[in-house]
Design an enzyme around this catalytic site. Structure first.
Site, PDB file in Angstrom:
ATOM      1  N   SER A   7     -18.101  48.892 -20.658  1.00 29.64           N
ATOM      2  CA  SER A   7     -17.438  47.617 -20.950  1.00 29.64           C
ATOM      3  C   SER A   7     -17.681  47.262 -22.409  1.00 29.64           C
ATOM      4  O   SER A   7     -18.819  47.029 -22.826  1.00 29.64           O
ATOM      5  CB  SER A   7     -17.985  46.509 -20.052  1.00 29.64           C
ATOM      6  OG  SER A   7     -17.640  45.264 -20.628  1.00 29.64           O
ATOM      7  N   HIS A  31     -13.347  50.066 -20.761  1.00 30.28           N
ATOM      8  CA  HIS A  31     -13.142  48.859 -19.951  1.00 30.28           C
ATOM      9  C   HIS A  31     -13.106  47.652 -20.879  1.00 30.28           C
ATOM     10  O   HIS A  31     -14.067  47.381 -21.609  1.00 30.28           O
ATOM     11  CB  HIS A  31     -14.273  48.728 -18.924  1.00 30.28           C
ATOM     12  CG  HIS A  31     -14.098  47.599 -17.959  1.00 30.28           C
ATOM     13  ND1 HIS A  31     -13.318  47.696 -16.820  1.00 30.28           N
ATOM     14  CD2 HIS A  31     -14.602  46.344 -17.956  1.00 30.28           C
ATOM     15  CE1 HIS A  31     -13.357  46.546 -16.166  1.00 30.28           C
ATOM     16  NE2 HIS A  31     -14.127  45.702 -16.828  1.00 30.28           N
ATOM     17  N   ASP A  33     -12.707  43.635 -21.157  1.00 23.38           N
ATOM     18  CA  ASP A  33     -12.786  42.382 -20.403  1.00 23.38           C
ATOM     19  C   ASP A  33     -12.093  41.256 -21.148  1.00 23.38           C
ATOM     20  O   ASP A  33     -12.538  40.841 -22.222  1.00 23.38           O
ATOM     21  CB  ASP A  33     -14.260  42.014 -20.177  1.00 23.38           C
ATOM     22  CG  ASP A  33     -14.902  42.929 -19.163  1.00 23.38           C
ATOM     23  OD1 ASP A  33     -14.392  42.996 -18.030  1.00 23.38           O
ATOM     24  OD2 ASP A  33     -15.896  43.596 -19.499  1.00 23.38           O
ATOM     25  N   MET A  35     -11.081  37.437 -21.106  1.00 24.63           N
ATOM     26  CA  MET A  35     -11.436  36.151 -20.470  1.00 24.63           C
ATOM     27  C   MET A  35     -10.803  35.006 -21.251  1.00 24.63           C
ATOM     28  O   MET A  35     -10.808  35.007 -22.481  1.00 24.63           O
ATOM     29  CB  MET A  35     -12.950  35.966 -20.487  1.00 24.63           C
ATOM     30  CG  MET A  35     -13.718  37.110 -19.853  1.00 24.63           C
ATOM     31  SD  MET A  35     -15.486  36.819 -20.012  1.00 24.63           S
ATOM     32  CE  MET A  35     -16.125  38.342 -19.313  1.00 24.63           C
ATOM     33  N   HIS A  64      -9.268  44.472 -17.898  1.00 25.80           N
ATOM     34  CA  HIS A  64      -9.623  43.658 -16.728  1.00 25.80           C
ATOM     35  C   HIS A  64      -9.340  42.209 -17.097  1.00 25.80           C
ATOM     36  O   HIS A  64     -10.093  41.604 -17.858  1.00 25.80           O
ATOM     37  CB  HIS A  64     -11.114  43.907 -16.418  1.00 25.80           C
ATOM     38  CG  HIS A  64     -11.693  43.022 -15.372  1.00 25.80           C
ATOM     39  ND1 HIS A  64     -13.058  42.855 -15.219  1.00 25.80           N
ATOM     40  CD2 HIS A  64     -11.120  42.254 -14.420  1.00 25.80           C
ATOM     41  CE1 HIS A  64     -13.290  42.027 -14.216  1.00 25.80           C
ATOM     42  NE2 HIS A  64     -12.133  41.631 -13.721  1.00 25.80           N
ATOM     43  N   MET A  66      -9.312  38.446 -16.695  1.00 27.87           N
ATOM     44  CA  MET A  66      -9.938  37.314 -16.005  1.00 27.87           C
ATOM     45  C   MET A  66      -9.292  36.072 -16.583  1.00 27.87           C
ATOM     46  O   MET A  66      -9.917  35.289 -17.306  1.00 27.87           O
ATOM     47  CB  MET A  66     -11.454  37.335 -16.238  1.00 27.87           C
ATOM     48  CG  MET A  66     -12.138  38.467 -15.475  1.00 27.87           C
ATOM     49  SD  MET A  66     -13.754  38.880 -16.149  1.00 27.87           S
ATOM     50  CE  MET A  66     -13.248  40.085 -17.368  1.00 27.87           C
ATOM     51  N   MET A 135     -16.009  43.314  -7.836  1.00 29.23           N
ATOM     52  CA  MET A 135     -17.009  42.696  -8.716  1.00 29.23           C
ATOM     53  C   MET A 135     -18.374  42.691  -8.018  1.00 29.23           C
ATOM     54  O   MET A 135     -18.497  42.266  -6.871  1.00 29.23           O
ATOM     55  CB  MET A 135     -16.610  41.258  -9.063  1.00 29.23           C
ATOM     56  CG  MET A 135     -15.337  41.107  -9.885  1.00 29.23           C
ATOM     57  SD  MET A 135     -15.338  42.022 -11.444  1.00 29.23           S
ATOM     58  CE  MET A 135     -16.772  41.323 -12.283  1.00 29.23           C
ATOM     59  N   ASP A 173     -17.874  46.727 -10.820  1.00 27.06           N
ATOM     60  CA  ASP A 173     -18.023  46.097 -12.135  1.00 27.06           C
ATOM     61  C   ASP A 173     -19.056  44.967 -12.098  1.00 27.06           C
ATOM     62  O   ASP A 173     -18.866  43.969 -11.402  1.00 27.06           O
ATOM     63  CB  ASP A 173     -16.647  45.551 -12.568  1.00 27.06           C
ATOM     64  CG  ASP A 173     -16.661  44.956 -13.964  1.00 27.06           C
ATOM     65  OD1 ASP A 173     -17.671  45.108 -14.673  1.00 27.06           O
ATOM     66  OD2 ASP A 173     -15.643  44.344 -14.345  1.00 27.06           O
TER      67      ASP A 173
HETATM   68  C1  DX5 Z   1     -17.966  40.546 -16.092  1.00 30.32           C
HETATM   69  C2  DX5 Z   1     -17.179  41.705 -16.645  1.00 30.32           C
HETATM   70  C3  DX5 Z   1     -17.925  42.978 -16.669  1.00 30.32           C
HETATM   71  C4  DX5 Z   1     -19.114  42.956 -17.586  1.00 30.32           C
HETATM   72  C5  DX5 Z   1     -20.016  44.094 -17.263  1.00 30.32           C
HETATM   73  O1  DX5 Z   1     -17.168  39.426 -16.057  1.00 30.32           O
HETATM   74  O2  DX5 Z   1     -16.027  41.916 -15.865  1.00 30.32           O
HETATM   75  O3  DX5 Z   1     -17.077  44.068 -16.991  1.00 30.32           O
HETATM   76  O4  DX5 Z   1     -18.749  43.017 -18.938  1.00 30.32           O
HETATM   77  O5  DX5 Z   1     -21.167  43.953 -18.038  1.00 30.32           O
HETATM   78  P1  DX5 Z   1     -22.615  44.344 -17.494  1.00 30.32           P
HETATM   79  O6  DX5 Z   1     -22.572  45.800 -17.218  1.00 30.32           O
HETATM   80  O7  DX5 Z   1     -23.503  43.954 -18.619  1.00 30.32           O
HETATM   81  O8  DX5 Z   1     -22.827  43.543 -16.220  1.00 30.32           O
HETATM   82 ZN    ZN Z   2     -14.864  43.792 -16.209  1.00 30.94          ZN
END
Ligand code: DX5
Ligand code: ZN
Length: 213
Positions: A7, A31, A33, A35, A64, A66, A135, A173
């Site tokens: 990630s 990956h 993320d 947000m 991903h 969010m 998740m 994840d």
């Molecule tokens: C959380 C994300 C994950 C996160 C994983 O909201 O979707 O992908 O970045 O990070 P670690 O491995 O540090 O939990």
């Molecule tokens: Zn993620």
């Protein structure tokens, strides 16, 4: 063979090139993320960073989302070169429609759920998904502690994937590391996402190789 998806949220943004090269060399998938501060109480990064990574990436990009209204951004993610695009089931009114939209845009569709959503809610969509994002922490932040109940949820999704005979991978994840990787693979994980465990390690390449066992 399990695939490792670091990630990039945990990458060093001042030296992003170095971390992109690490994934190119040792891992399987980027990956990303995304947000929005509304679907989750945190803001990560957007298109400029995704574009920068895309320029140098030699492995598939997995975004991903969010965010609320993921359907509004499907075409943009396709345009910047994202290969796999997931969104959260409870972020949309009609998940089937958004999965179809992602596929029509030329990407692999994925459906994500947080740890408090029954896995059975995924089952009607498995035949439309290329992957599930299960998740193992609540979406929103990197560096959280892995939730142990994930193993049983994972096994339940795997059973249903097999029962339906569909071609749907399972990505886990959140809080994933070399400590829980083997048990996750045993319980049916096909893709492991790991942020902190990889990028905060003294030797990220070694962690990635330890997670493959
Ligand atoms: C959380 C994300 C994950 C996160 C994983 O909201 O979707 O992908 O970045 O990070 P670690 O491995 O540090 O939990
Ligand atoms: Zn993620």
């Amino acid at each position: 063979m399990v695939q490792i998806a670091p990630s990039m949220l945990a990458a060093d943004f001042l030296h992003l090139e170095k971390d992109v090269e690490l994934v190119n060399r040792y891992a399987d998938i980027f990956h990303l993320d995304i947000m929005d501060g509304t679907f989750v109480p945190n803001i990560s990064y957007g298109f400029p960073i995704v574009e920068a990574i895309a320029k140098q990436a030699e492995k598939p990009l997995d975004a991903h989302l969010m965010i609320v209204h993921p359907e509004k951004y499907v075409d943009r993610f396709a345009k910047v070169g994202v290969d796999m695009l997931s969104f959260h089931l409870n972020a949309v009114e009609n998940a089937g429609q958004v999965l179809a939209q992602i596929r029509a845009a030329g990407m692999k569709p994925g459906l994500a759920i947080n740890p408090d959503i029954p896995v059975s809610r995924l089952f009607p969509y498995l035949d439309q998904c290329d992957y599930i994002v299960l998740m193992s922490v609540f979406a929103g932040f990197g560096g959280q502690k892995f939730i142990e109940a994930t193993y049983d949820r994972l096994a339940a999704v795997k059973d249903e994937v097999r029962r339906q005979g569909v071609d749907c991978l399972i990505q886990v994840d959140g809080g994933v590391s070399a400590v829980n990787a083997a048990k996750l693979v045993e319980n049916g994980a096909d893709i492991l996402v790991a942020g902190s465990a990889v990028f905060k390690a003294a030797d990220p390449a070694e962690v990635i190789s330890a997670m493959r066992i």
